[in-house]
Scaffold this active site. Structure first.
Site, PDB file in Angstrom:
ATOM      1  N   CYS A 135       9.048 -38.740 -13.353  1.00  0.00           N
ATOM      2  CA  CYS A 135       7.562 -39.194 -13.389  1.00  0.00           C
ATOM      3  C   CYS A 135       7.100 -39.363 -12.066  1.00  0.00           C
ATOM      4  CB  CYS A 135       7.722 -40.461 -14.197  1.00  0.00           C
ATOM      5  SG  CYS A 135       8.749 -41.627 -13.336  1.00  0.00           S
TER       6      CYS A 135
ATOM      7  N   GLY B 119      12.213 -40.969 -10.393  1.00  0.00           N
ATOM      8  CA  GLY B 119      10.886 -41.222  -9.513  1.00  0.00           C
ATOM      9  C   GLY B 119      11.252 -40.475  -8.297  1.00  0.00           C
ATOM     10  N   THR B 120      10.574 -39.498  -8.273  1.00  0.00           N
ATOM     11  CA  THR B 120      10.710 -38.545  -6.965  1.00  0.00           C
ATOM     12  C   THR B 120       9.654 -39.163  -5.715  1.00  0.00           C
ATOM     13  OG1 THR B 120       9.309 -37.014  -8.068  1.00  0.00           O
ATOM     14  CG2 THR B 120      11.954 -36.727  -8.120  1.00  0.00           C
ATOM     15  N   ASN B 121       9.010 -40.101  -6.006  1.00  0.00           N
ATOM     16  CA  ASN B 121       8.077 -40.497  -4.991  1.00  0.00           C
ATOM     17  C   ASN B 121       8.982 -41.229  -4.184  1.00  0.00           C
ATOM     18  OD1 ASN B 121       5.800 -39.293  -6.317  1.00  0.00           O
ATOM     19  ND2 ASN B 121       5.209 -41.407  -7.295  1.00  0.00           N
ATOM     20  N   ASP B 122       9.572 -42.382  -4.681  1.00  0.00           N
ATOM     21  CA  ASP B 122      10.473 -43.408  -3.869  1.00  0.00           C
ATOM     22  C   ASP B 122      11.613 -42.453  -3.434  1.00  0.00           C
ATOM     23  OD1 ASP B 122       9.231 -45.681  -3.511  1.00  0.00           O
ATOM     24  OD2 ASP B 122       9.247 -46.064  -5.594  1.00  0.00           O
TER      25      ASP B 122
ATOM     26  N   HIS C 139      -1.722 -44.850  -2.037  1.00  0.00           N
ATOM     27  CA  HIS C 139      -2.606 -45.340  -3.163  1.00  0.00           C
ATOM     28  C   HIS C 139      -3.727 -44.839  -3.400  1.00  0.00           C
ATOM     29  CE1 HIS C 139      -5.743 -47.930  -4.445  1.00  0.00           C
ATOM     30  NE2 HIS C 139      -4.670 -48.635  -5.189  1.00  0.00           N
TER      31      HIS C 139
ATOM     32  N   SER D  33      14.513 -41.633 -15.819  1.00  0.00           N
ATOM     33  CA  SER D  33      13.315 -40.794 -15.295  1.00  0.00           C
ATOM     34  C   SER D  33      13.516 -40.834 -13.840  1.00  0.00           C
ATOM     35  CB  SER D  33      12.344 -41.568 -15.724  1.00  0.00           C
ATOM     36  OG  SER D  33      11.172 -40.784 -15.416  1.00  0.00           O
TER      37      SER D  33
ATOM     38  N   LYS E 253       0.892  -1.174  -0.140  1.00  0.00           N
ATOM     39  CA  LYS E 253       0.113  -0.124   0.129  1.00  0.00           C
ATOM     40  C   LYS E 253       0.734   1.199  -0.040  1.00  0.00           C
ATOM     41  CE  LYS E 253      -3.809  -0.180   2.307  1.00  0.00           C
ATOM     42  NZ  LYS E 253      -4.724  -0.409   3.474  1.00  0.00           N
TER      43      LYS E 253
ATOM     44  N   ARG F 277      -3.409   3.114   8.536  1.00  0.00           N
ATOM     45  CA  ARG F 277      -3.567   1.875   8.136  1.00  0.00           C
ATOM     46  C   ARG F 277      -2.448   0.753   7.987  1.00  0.00           C
ATOM     47  NH1 ARG F 277      -6.796   5.248   4.457  1.00  0.00           N
ATOM     48  NH2 ARG F 277      -9.096   4.421   4.303  1.00  0.00           N
TER      49      ARG F 277
ATOM     50  N   TYR G  81      12.099 -33.511 -20.090  1.00  0.00           N
ATOM     51  CA  TYR G  81      10.618 -33.611 -19.996  1.00  0.00           C
ATOM     52  C   TYR G  81      10.320 -33.855 -18.486  1.00  0.00           C
ATOM     53  CZ  TYR G  81      10.845 -38.534 -19.386  1.00  0.00           C
ATOM     54  OH  TYR G  81      11.134 -39.920 -18.946  1.00  0.00           O
TER      55      TYR G  81
ATOM     56  N   ARG H 141       2.299 -47.455 -15.801  1.00  0.00           N
ATOM     57  CA  ARG H 141       2.573 -48.485 -14.807  1.00  0.00           C
ATOM     58  C   ARG H 141       1.708 -49.492 -14.768  1.00  0.00           C
ATOM     59  NH1 ARG H 141       1.644 -43.760 -11.379  1.00  0.00           N
ATOM     60  NH2 ARG H 141       3.428 -43.304  -9.504  1.00  0.00           N
TER      61      ARG H 141
ATOM     62  N   MET I 234      -5.836  -7.418   8.379  1.00  0.00           N
ATOM     63  CA  MET I 234      -4.998  -6.409   9.194  1.00  0.00           C
ATOM     64  C   MET I 234      -5.893  -5.295   9.457  1.00  0.00           C
ATOM     65  SD  MET I 234      -1.934  -7.569   9.184  1.00  0.00           S
ATOM     66  CE  MET I 234      -0.675  -6.063   8.816  1.00  0.00           C
TER      67      MET I 234
ATOM     68  N   ARG J 198      -3.781  -1.302  -5.751  1.00  0.00           N
ATOM     69  CA  ARG J 198      -2.946  -2.661  -5.821  1.00  0.00           C
ATOM     70  C   ARG J 198      -3.231  -3.508  -6.885  1.00  0.00           C
ATOM     71  NH1 ARG J 198      -5.544  -4.503  -0.293  1.00  0.00           N
ATOM     72  NH2 ARG J 198      -7.649  -4.794  -1.237  1.00  0.00           N
TER      73      ARG J 198
ATOM     74  N   GLY K  14      -8.427  -8.195   4.788  1.00  0.00           N
ATOM     75  CA  GLY K  14      -9.210  -8.352   5.962  1.00  0.00           C
ATOM     76  C   GLY K  14      -8.530  -8.768   7.243  1.00  0.00           C
TER      77      GLY K  14
HETATM   78  C1  PEP Z   1       8.309 -42.761  -8.044  1.00  0.00           C
HETATM   79  O1  PEP Z   1       8.734 -43.586  -7.275  1.00  0.00           O
HETATM   80  O2  PEP Z   1       8.475 -41.643  -7.990  1.00  0.00           O
HETATM   81  C2  PEP Z   1       7.539 -43.681  -9.170  1.00  0.00           C
HETATM   82  C3  PEP Z   1       6.872 -42.622 -10.177  1.00  0.00           C
HETATM   83  O3  PEP Z   1       7.234 -44.587  -9.066  1.00  0.00           O
HETATM   84  P1  PEP Z   1       5.880 -45.195  -7.981  1.00  0.00           P
HETATM   85  O4  PEP Z   1       5.184 -44.123  -7.342  1.00  0.00           O
HETATM   86  O5  PEP Z   1       5.144 -46.210  -8.804  1.00  0.00           O
HETATM   87  O6  PEP Z   1       6.863 -45.959  -7.057  1.00  0.00           O
HETATM   88 MG    MG Z   2       8.851 -45.683  -7.515  1.00  0.00          MG
END
Ligand code: PEP
Ligand code: MG
Length: 929
Positions: free
Chosen positions: A881, A816-819, A501, A814, A45, A116, A901, A608, A127, A383, A125
């Site tokens: 992925c 696999g950033t989950n694991d 899951h 690729s 402001k 103000r 990618y 998968r 402040m 603003r 809202g």
């Molecule tokens: C992962 O691990 O990032 C992955 C893509 O494989 P999943 O989730 O099937 O283990």
């Molecule tokens: Mg995995």
């Protein structure tokens, strides 16, 4: 550690405040000490007031801004100010007096002030604002004499008492009112009583005498309720108000808002002190809020509301129905009311000119507050305006067409969550604002959904068959629930994290889903569930906000997703022109592939295989898979594997065909074995019968398969190393599918990906099998140009560290950033529900690392993985992925690290396209600076 860091930061802030010395910035009369780019110091402001008053020479009431550094100093120094502040405020006040030709506290010619808050990021809202500071027993007669309007002066005074007692004397003093009935509510009640006693509807119908009496009553009540006299000294009022604004930075509401919006707590707020102008001086005065374009739909007409004879807060507070600015601002409530354009054409014309000028100057849609005092227009604030998803996309496209902004700037004007709004049905925000949140969980699948509670998959399917909407409420889900999950409108689970899951499956389908709602307790025998003290039963309506993770009782109104939105297509095409990253999708069925293509996916980054055992028509292959899992001998297993082959080939072939012309990365099975062992007696009996084994034998084989830690157990490539026949069958299914499609004239481009690899020897082992099968398939089908690409997931820390060796065996990586996240943090991706909430609440972690990539830790391993891989193969194709492939910040990281990618679930594809374009646009912006 954290404490030391905090202390050091504090010391640095204090030093900075002392060093900079200038704590107050003046603006007014065509001059300003600050400018628009100084938001960090002056708040949004303050910076824009300086820009409007100084650079743009717009009519802004003179005033000054006390910097955000003073706020930091105030909190670091037991609520004391820098020693020079008093003198600085006084000298700036003198300038305001000179400009307005009024004197603060003068008996004959009093100047009144507004105070103000104004942080760097707007916190609507959250402040505080206090108007009409400087009215006292002594200045009131002077004001009346000057204005000749006693009614106006007492109206202003009653407002001052209401705001000041609330903000300064109650909230800033830390007084917690009983039963949520603060002083403001008490005084509001009194005002309401006076109006009903007089039989009038609006405040404007009260006379000077009514208001004068009310002010006296107000002051008595303030004394009674808060135990203190209302201050009758202008300077005391001013400093009280300044202190209260700084205090409000750490008020409950403000802290909660910052937590939600992820605004850093150390930023602090500035305080803006400004000469009052009055929209409540009679019928030639007004106040209003306007937008240079419609923030609800993006329409490029000036849009807004105003109230005659009112002060700013009245418009926001909704005491009276505001009137429309012009014909474009009319709605069903206001269409009969006269527009500002009709009532005050001169002021409207000037305002319209200013809003155009402001848009040109700031090159964005602006939210403007203005006051018209006896026909004279004053700008109180401007603003960049907040807008919804539809409006954001419309405005970005229009502004490019109007040559107001470049395409690079346009892609930065739409946030990922605004885009998300357009892709999912959502709860009507008006209905949601009025509803009470009964539970909170992790926002696993975005959008909103309303339906009847069911506790089993069967019930969800039965309800769907009747044409009704079901919300599947479970402790957690497993593959046996998939049909019910598909049938349900949304899913709510007690356990699980963002990559559990339920979350994975729901997100893949673009389904609303909340997981890890820890307080949820289900009583299956009674068919009831409770969240805290709230209980609901099967058939009751609940509503979920899967974007925020909020649960509501009842059926809230929904808004449809923007199907067939041409603007969205145009906007995303613009993103594609800018981005460098390719965007693929995680899809395992032809339907998902087609959907993802519609959303703009160019290929599949993760198919998968094991997902063919979930959902529609999965019964038969699932049954065979179960036989394969509990097989004891190679013969038994080979038999099951051969039986499975035609099913697998069909599933793969259909999807490759649906993605013809684009790469399709098919990952060898990585089944969570434990999830596939049947639990139901009848299913177990069927498997036993088909395999000719007894139930005892079955149980003993299942017991052998039991793993203490299945996530680190016999999965992924390990399965292929121990049972080569499984890899062989899968490779054959993939390569034969592709060869047959090529023969049919379809451009099939399969890529085979090996999961859970930690050592190059695993890949050598698997590659040998795949290459052998490849030769056999080429010989069998005669398709010489059958592509062969064998890559690996990098999802185990060792693989990232040893990527230079692994790249010798891989055609692509690729991540696999989950694991990789699971194993880097040591957090089980299925069990974070138990502690992640507390981690986020306490700030131990800023984000759930399964949602937003941990760029420092997991990111470190990824960088190493990229570096190592490309040191072996300079042009190694690299993608992601894991679920992060659809998270905007993570996509930006992948861009920076030179990925080829990202791949994400179909519904996240547009967001990934946007984020990939934004990454380029930001890079260009930074270079320009
Ligand atoms: C992962 O691990 O990032 C992955 C893509 O494989 P999943 O989730 O099937 O283990
Ligand atoms: Mg995995």
């Amino acid at each position: 550690m954290a404490k030391t860091v905090k202390k050091a930061a504090k010391k640095a802030a204090v030093k900075k405040a002392v060093k900079s010395m200038k704590n107050v910035y003046y603006f007014g009369g065509g001059k300003a000490d600050g400018k628009g780019s100084m938001k960090e110091l002056l708040g949004g402001k303050g910076a824009n007031l300086a820009e409007m008053a100084g650079l743009m020479k717009l009519p802004v009431p003179p005033g000054f801004t006390i910097t955000t550094e003073v706020c930091t100093y105030y909190w670091d120094n037991k609520k004391n100010y820098p020693s020079s502040l008093k003198a600085e405020v006084e000298s700036n006040l003198k300038k305001v007096e000179k400009e307005t030709k009024k004197v603060f506290g003068s008996v004959d010619n009093p100047l009144l002030l507004s105070v103000r808050s104004g942080a760097r990021a707007s916190m609507p809202g959250m402040m505080e604002t206090i108007l009409n500071i400087g009215l006292t027993e002594k200045t009131i007669p002077g004001m009346i004499k000057k204005t000749g309007n006693e009614r106006f002066v007492y109206d202003a005074y009653r407002r001052l008492i209401m705001m000041y007692s609330d903000v300064v004397m109650e909230k800033a003093a830390g007084i917690e009112p009983k039963d949520d009935k603060g002083i403001r509510k008490v005084l509001d009640g009194m005002l309401h009583d006076v109006k009903s006693k007089k039989g009038v509807k609006d405040d404007t119908d009260l006379t000077a005498e009514d208001l004068k009496t009310l002010c006296a009553e107000f002051k008595k009540t303030v004394k009674n309720v808060l135990g203190k006299e209302f201050p009758d000294n202008p300077m005391l009022q001013l400093w009280g108000a300044i202190g209260a604004v700084f205090s409000s930075w750490n008020g409950k509401r403000a802290i909660a808002y910052r937590n939600i919006e992820k605004i850093p707590h150390e930023w602090g707020t500035a305080v803006n002190v400004q000469a009052m102008v009055f929209g409540n001086m009679g019928t030639d005065s007004a106040t209003g809020v306007a937008f240079s374009r419609n923030p609800g739909n993006g329409d490029s007409h000036f849009y807004g509301e105003y109230l005659i004879n009112a002060q700013g807060e009245d418009v926001v507070a909704g005491i009276r129905t505001p009137s429309p600015m012009n014909k474009w601002s009319k709605n069903t409530h206001s269409e009969h009311l006269p527009t500002l354009e009709q009532v005050m054409p001169k002021a409207y014309k000037e305002l319209d000119g200013i809003q155009k000028k402001l848009e040109k100057h700031f090159r964005d849609m602006l939210d403007i507050e203005f006051t018209i005092e006896q026909g004279r227009l004053w700008m109180l604030q401007c603003r960049v305006g907040k807008r919804n998803g539809t409006a954001a996309v419309q405005m970005a496209l229009d502004m490019v067409k109007e040559k107001l902004i470049s395409q690079n700037e346009a892609v930065l004007r739409v946030t990922a969550s605004q885009l998300d709004e357009l892709l999912h049905p959502a709860i009507d925000p008006k209905a949601e604002a009025l509803a009470k949140i009964v539970g909170k969980g992790l926002p696993a699948g975005p959008g909103g959904a309303s339906g009847k509670v069911v506790f089993t998959s069967e019930a969800a399917m039965a309800l769907k068959a009747k044409g009704e909407k079901a919300i599947l409420v479970r402790e957690e889900t497993n593959p046996e629930d998939v049909e019910g999950m598909r049938a349900a409108e949304a899913i709510l689970t007690q356990r699980g994290g963002m990559t559990s899951h339920a979350a994975l499956v729901a997100r893949g389908w673009g389904k609303c889903c909340i997981v890890g709602c820890g307080e949820l307790e289900i009583n299956l025998s009674k068919k009831t569930a409770s969240i805290g003290s709230v209980t609901f039963k099967e058939g009751d309506f609940i509503t979920l906000n899967g974007t925020k993770g909020f649960v509501y009782l009842g059926q809230l109104k929904m808004l449809e997703a923007g199907e067939g939105n041409n603007n969205l297509t145009k906007f995303l095409d613009m993103c594609d022109k800018i981005k460098r990253l390719d965007v693929r999708t995680n899809a395992d069925t032809p339907e998902d592939a087609v959907r993802a293509k519609k959303f703009g996916a160019k290929g599949i980054g993760l198919f998968r295989i094991e997902h063919m055992f979930y959902g529609t028509n999965a019964e038969k292959p699932l049954f065979i898979l179960r036989k394969m899992i509990v097989s004891k001998t190679t013969e038994e297993r080979t038999k099951a594997v051969n039986e499975l082959f035609p099913f697998m080939k069909k599933a793969i072939k259909g999807t490759i065909k649906a993605m013809a012309g684009f790469g399709v990365t098919i990952r060898l099975m990585d089944p969570p074995l434990h999830e596939f062992i049947p639990q139901q007696k009848e299913v177990k009996e069927q498997v036993c019968k088909a395999m000719g084994i007894t139930m005892e034998e079955f149980d003993s084989r299942a017991a052998v398969l039991h793993e203490v830690n299945p996530m680190m157990g016999h999965r992924g490539v390990r399965l292929g190393v121990t049972y080569p026949e499984i890899t062989e069958m899968q490779s054959r299914a993939i390569l034969e599918s592709a060869a047959e499609l090529i023969k049919e004239g379809v451009k099939a481009m399969p890529e085979i990906m090996v999961p859970v690899v930690c050592h190059e020897n695993e890949l050598i082992d698997q590659r040998a099998i795949i290459e052998r099968v490849y030769k056999e398939v080429v010989a069998k089908t005669g398709v010489k140009k059958l592509p062969l690409s064998v890559g690996t997931m990098i999802e185990i820390p060792r693989a990232a560290i040893m990527s230079h060796k692994i790249a010798e065996q891989a055609d692509f990586f690729s991540f696999g950033t989950n694991d990789l996240t699971q194993m880097t943090f040591g957090f089980s991706r299925d069990d974070i529900g138990g502690f992640m909430g507390a981690y986020l609440e306490k700030g131990v972690l800023k984000n759930d690392p399964f949602q937003t990539l941990d760029q420092d830790g997991v990111g470190y391993l990824i960088k190493q993985g990229v570096k190592g891989g490309r040191s072996t193969k300079a042009k190694l194709k690299i993608g992601i992925c894991g679920e992060h492939g659809g998270d905007a910040k993570s996509v930006e990281f992948c861009h920076r690290e030179g990925f080829n990618y990202v791949s994400c679930s179909p519904f996240r594809v547009p967001i990934a396209r946007l984020a990939a374009a934004q990454a380029v646009a930001k890079e260009i912006k930074t270079k320009k600076k």
